[in-house]
Design an enzyme around this catalytic site. Structure first.
Site, PDB file in Angstrom:
ATOM      1  N   GLU A   1       0.876  -1.166   0.000  1.00 23.90           N
ATOM      2  CA  GLU A   1       0.000   0.000   0.000  1.00 23.90           C
ATOM      3  C   GLU A   1       0.926   1.232   0.000  1.00 23.90           C
ATOM      4  O   GLU A   1       1.830   1.317   0.846  1.00 23.90           O
ATOM      5  CB  GLU A   1      -0.884   0.007   1.252  1.00 23.90           C
TER       6      GLU A   1
ATOM      7  N   ARG B   1       5.226 -13.081   9.310  1.00 18.50           N
ATOM      8  CA  ARG B   1       5.885 -11.779   9.133  1.00 18.50           C
ATOM      9  C   ARG B   1       7.322 -11.891   9.615  1.00 18.50           C
ATOM     10  O   ARG B   1       7.614 -12.663  10.537  1.00 18.50           O
ATOM     11  CB  ARG B   1       5.218 -10.714  10.012  1.00 18.50           C
TER      12      ARG B   1
ATOM     13  N   LYS C   1       4.967  -1.050   9.327  1.00 17.04           N
ATOM     14  CA  LYS C   1       4.917   0.313   8.792  1.00 17.04           C
ATOM     15  C   LYS C   1       4.263   1.258   9.794  1.00 17.04           C
ATOM     16  O   LYS C   1       4.711   2.384   9.980  1.00 17.04           O
ATOM     17  CB  LYS C   1       4.125   0.285   7.489  1.00 17.04           C
TER      18      LYS C   1
HETATM   19  P1  ATP Z   1       2.492  -2.904   8.159  1.00 11.44           P
HETATM   20  O1  ATP Z   1       1.440  -3.930   8.454  1.00 11.44           O
HETATM   21  O2  ATP Z   1       3.900  -3.326   8.402  1.00 11.44           O
HETATM   22  O3  ATP Z   1       2.193  -1.540   8.647  1.00 11.44           O
HETATM   23  P2  ATP Z   1       1.593  -3.457   5.646  1.00 11.44           P
HETATM   24  O4  ATP Z   1       1.449  -4.922   5.910  1.00 11.44           O
HETATM   25  O5  ATP Z   1       0.382  -2.653   5.545  1.00 11.44           O
HETATM   26  O6  ATP Z   1       2.540  -2.758   6.616  1.00 11.44           O
HETATM   27  P3  ATP Z   1       1.878  -3.383   2.915  1.00 11.44           P
HETATM   28  O7  ATP Z   1       2.619  -2.364   2.166  1.00 11.44           O
HETATM   29  O8  ATP Z   1       0.415  -3.395   2.869  1.00 11.44           O
HETATM   30  O9  ATP Z   1       2.426  -3.263   4.365  1.00 11.44           O
HETATM   31  O10 ATP Z   1       2.408  -4.834   2.642  1.00 11.44           O
HETATM   32  C1  ATP Z   1       2.858  -5.270   1.385  1.00 11.44           C
HETATM   33  C2  ATP Z   1       3.219  -6.724   1.491  1.00 11.44           C
HETATM   34  O11 ATP Z   1       4.319  -6.897   2.351  1.00 11.44           O
HETATM   35  C3  ATP Z   1       2.074  -7.533   2.086  1.00 11.44           C
HETATM   36  O12 ATP Z   1       1.975  -8.738   1.350  1.00 11.44           O
HETATM   37  C4  ATP Z   1       2.500  -7.768   3.492  1.00 11.44           C
HETATM   38  O13 ATP Z   1       1.954  -8.944   3.982  1.00 11.44           O
HETATM   39  C5  ATP Z   1       4.025  -7.827   3.365  1.00 11.44           C
HETATM   40  N1  ATP Z   1       4.679  -7.452   4.624  1.00 11.44           N
HETATM   41  C6  ATP Z   1       4.503  -6.315   5.332  1.00 11.44           C
HETATM   42  N2  ATP Z   1       5.219  -6.339   6.466  1.00 11.44           N
HETATM   43  C7  ATP Z   1       5.882  -7.535   6.480  1.00 11.44           C
HETATM   44  C8  ATP Z   1       6.786  -8.179   7.390  1.00 11.44           C
HETATM   45  N3  ATP Z   1       7.173  -7.613   8.522  1.00 11.44           N
HETATM   46  N4  ATP Z   1       7.261  -9.402   7.061  1.00 11.44           N
HETATM   47  C9  ATP Z   1       6.897  -9.997   5.899  1.00 11.44           C
HETATM   48  N5  ATP Z   1       6.049  -9.453   5.012  1.00 11.44           N
HETATM   49  C10 ATP Z   1       5.536  -8.244   5.284  1.00 11.44           C
HETATM   50 MG    MG Z   2      -0.479  -4.863   6.918  1.00  7.23          MG
END
Ligand code: ATP
Ligand code: MG
Length: 567
Positions: free
Chosen positions: A40, A266, A276
């Site tokens: 996102e 994660r 994030k």
């Molecule tokens: P956050 O939850 O960390 O605030 P997010 O999950 O909203 O961020 P996105 O940009 O929506 O972040 O995620 C993009 C992709 O990266 C998604 O498939 C998400 O599952 C993956 N992702 C985000 N954070 C992690 C993490 N810590 N480890 C592995 N994959 C991740």
């Molecule tokens: Mg998320």
């Protein structure tokens, strides 16, 4: 752990690879494998995203498929084109090129049509209740849900109202479109989830075209299906959404076989946060200097700090994927960085806390001034091709404060009165005394050198117990060096109180001014990482050639942890 151990386990199989092998064998998608990385655009990529990226791209590549980039841009309030640009840049830096780039907002029209289709199938309805009331009525585990009074609205009325929502004739928050599934479903996600909400903000791509926006759940699986994704990999917090993902797809006339979602843990690391939302809090609270602060685990911060992209990729493939959440030691990531930099970085000398050293028997030249001298040092013992350099030497040098003690404690073998040590690549010197201030702090160390020991070896074979580094005083370059420590003191930030900010390390950054560098360090290119001998790896700042960030120290803390764990 040796380098070989690391390489050997890099190719280990995992349950996702196993699942795909089954699909390929059964011909479920005609042998096709397609993945996507769906950030996102509301913040910067971090090391957690790197894990998802490495997995998405590796799975596609191993199966001769493609991985696309999809911006999951369904929330106009928080998204911005500047994040889009940064994500594209960081992804390229990490070493990945998506086959194509899409946006969930590309599908707003299609999603809208499909929503009308669900209404006509009596599978969606417009609810006029407030978001709070809708949330309350959802119930909880073991707690029944309550049907909305609008659940039985006639199809024609739903269509008419939904069209009004789309036309911008309804106030923000006055109505939502919900899927009509089952308010008693054991999975909360299935209790008539919201598909559309009314939003007044302008969207960075579609501007004011759309007064209504699809939710993550209503957009995600449909986006996957439209693009031809076969395996939609996401993190464990979406496990409960999988049933809804499947339900939506089952109601729609898809262009091909329905994709399916598989979850993985994660990435979490000790002493830092990899979400994030939490990173945003640190930036907003001013705990760090923006998203690029080298103490953060964002990709831009790690790049600025000197982490090679290859070390992040190697780390991600080493840890692999798992179905249960686990926190990895940050020392493990650092060991990958160190292995990489040990191979690639040039060796240089720098003195971070300078103390003047005077060689009292240094010769003078014909004019009576101290003679000048040059020493030849290897650039990188790991790579002969990097050659050698000449380093000025002379009567006055800088050494580290730590490398001299007026009264040496037991086992201290560096300089102290009467003691002989080696100057790295220089000569053997013997300390004859020091000037001290009133508190006993050394101001200047006096030594004699042995002219027969050029290069550091004595012809009579006598040994010294310590080698110290140095920088010639007249030619030294002044610079600022930033040392970094853990951002959080605890392994699991916020573990005790629920708030990571309670565990902040007050001393996570130390800025040292007036550090003394050997002249070759003036030639360092922005972003280059060098090894300061005996001190660690340091990256030049991309904007300031005389600012160095400590990437990582020299000692392998991970090896130590491993040894301790094995007892
Ligand atoms: P956050 O939850 O960390 O605030 P997010 O999950 O909203 O961020 P996105 O940009 O929506 O972040 O995620 C993009 C992709 O990266 C998604 O498939 C998400 O599952 C993956 N992702 C985000 N954070 C992690 C993490 N810590 N480890 C592995 N994959 C991740
Ligand atoms: Mg998320």
């Amino acid at each position: 752990m040796t380098e070989n151990d690391l390489d050997a386990s890099a190719l280990k199989s995992n349950y996702i690879r196993d699942l795909i092998a089954v699909d390929t064998a059964s011909g479920r998608f005609g042998g096709k494998v397609q993945t996507r990385f769906p950030p996102e655009p509301n913040g910067f990529l971090h090391i957690g995203h790197a894990k998802a990226i490495c997995l998405d791209f590796a799975i596609a590549a191993e199966n001769h498929g493609v991985c696309n980039l999809r911006f999951d841009d369904t929330n106009p309030a928080t998204e911005d084109v500047s994040y889009v640009d940064a994500i594209v840049e960081d992804l390229a830096w990490l070493g990945f090129e998506p086959a194509a780039t899409f946006h969930s907002s590309d599908y707003f029209e299609q999603l809208y049509d499909w929503a009308e289709l669900l209404i006509t199938k009596n599978l969606a309805y417009v609810d006029d209740q407030s978001p709070d009331l809708i949330a309350d009525q959802r119930g909880g585990f073991g707690q029944p849900g309550v049907d909305s009074p609008f659940r039985s609205r006639p199809i024609t009325e739903n269509l008419e109202l939904f069209r009004k929502m789309r036309a911008g004739e309804c106030a923000e928050g006055s109505r939502v479109l919900r899927a009509k599934i089952d308010m008693q479903h054991e999975n909360m996600q299935m209790r008539d989830p919201v598909m559309y909400r009314i939003r007044g903000e302008s969207h960075y791509r579609t501007g004011g075209d759309w007064p209504i926006y699809p939710t993550y759940d209503w957009a995600h699986g449909q986006g996957d299906a439209i693009e031809g994704v076969t395996h939609s990999l996401c993190t464990l917090e979406f496990s409960d959404n999988r049933e809804l993902y499947d339900w939506y797809l089952a109601q729609l006339p898809l262009p091909g076989p329905a994709p399916y979602q598989t979850e993985f843990a994660r990435l979490e690391l000790t002493h830092t946060v990899t979400s994030k939302r939490q990173l945003k809090e640190l930036v907003t609270a001013g705990v760090v200097d923006g998203w690029e602060d080298p103490r953060l685990p964002t990709l831009r911060a790690l790049r600025r700090r000197g982490y090679p992209a290859s070390s992040i990729r190697d780390f991600c493939s080493f840890i692999g994927v798992a179905r249960t959440n686990a926190r990895h030691d940050i020392e493990l990531l650092e060991s990958f960085v160190r292995t990489d930099l040990n191979r690639s970085s040039l060796r240089r000398m720098a003195v971070l806390r300078p103390l003047k050293l005077v060689i009292t028997n240094w010769p003078t030249d014909t004019s009576g001034a101290p003679a000048s001298d040059f020493r030849t040092l290897t650039n990188n013992p790991e790579n002969e091709g990097d050659g050698t350099r000449t380093v000025p030497f002379g009567k006055e040098l800088w050494i580290e404060h730590d490398d001299f003690k007026m009264e040496p404690p037991p086992k201290y073998f560096r300089l102290s009165p009467g003691r002989e040590v080696r100057l790295r690549g220089g000569y053997l010197i013997t300390c004859t005394g020091a000037l001290l201030d009133d508190d006993g702090t050394p101001l200047e160390v006096h030594c004699t050198y042995d002219p027969l020991t050029a290069g550091g070896a004595a012809p009579d074979g006598r040994k010294v117990k310590a080698t110290i580094h140095w920088v010639e005083a007249k030619t030294a370059v002044d610079a600022t060096v930033a040392l970094y420590d853990r951002l959080f003191t605890t392994k699991v930030p916020g573990d005790a109180t629920g708030n990571p900010l309670d565990d902040l390390n007050e001393h996570s950054r130390e800025l040292l001014e007036g550090c003394k560098l050997e002249p070759a360090l003036r030639e360092t290119v922005p972003g280059e990482v060098v090894q300061f001998e005996r001190l660690g790896y340091f990256a030049t700042d991309a904007d300031d050639p005389l600012l160095f960030h400590r990437t990582v120290g020299l000692r392998d803390e991970w090896a130590k942890l491993e040894k301790r764990a094995k007892g």
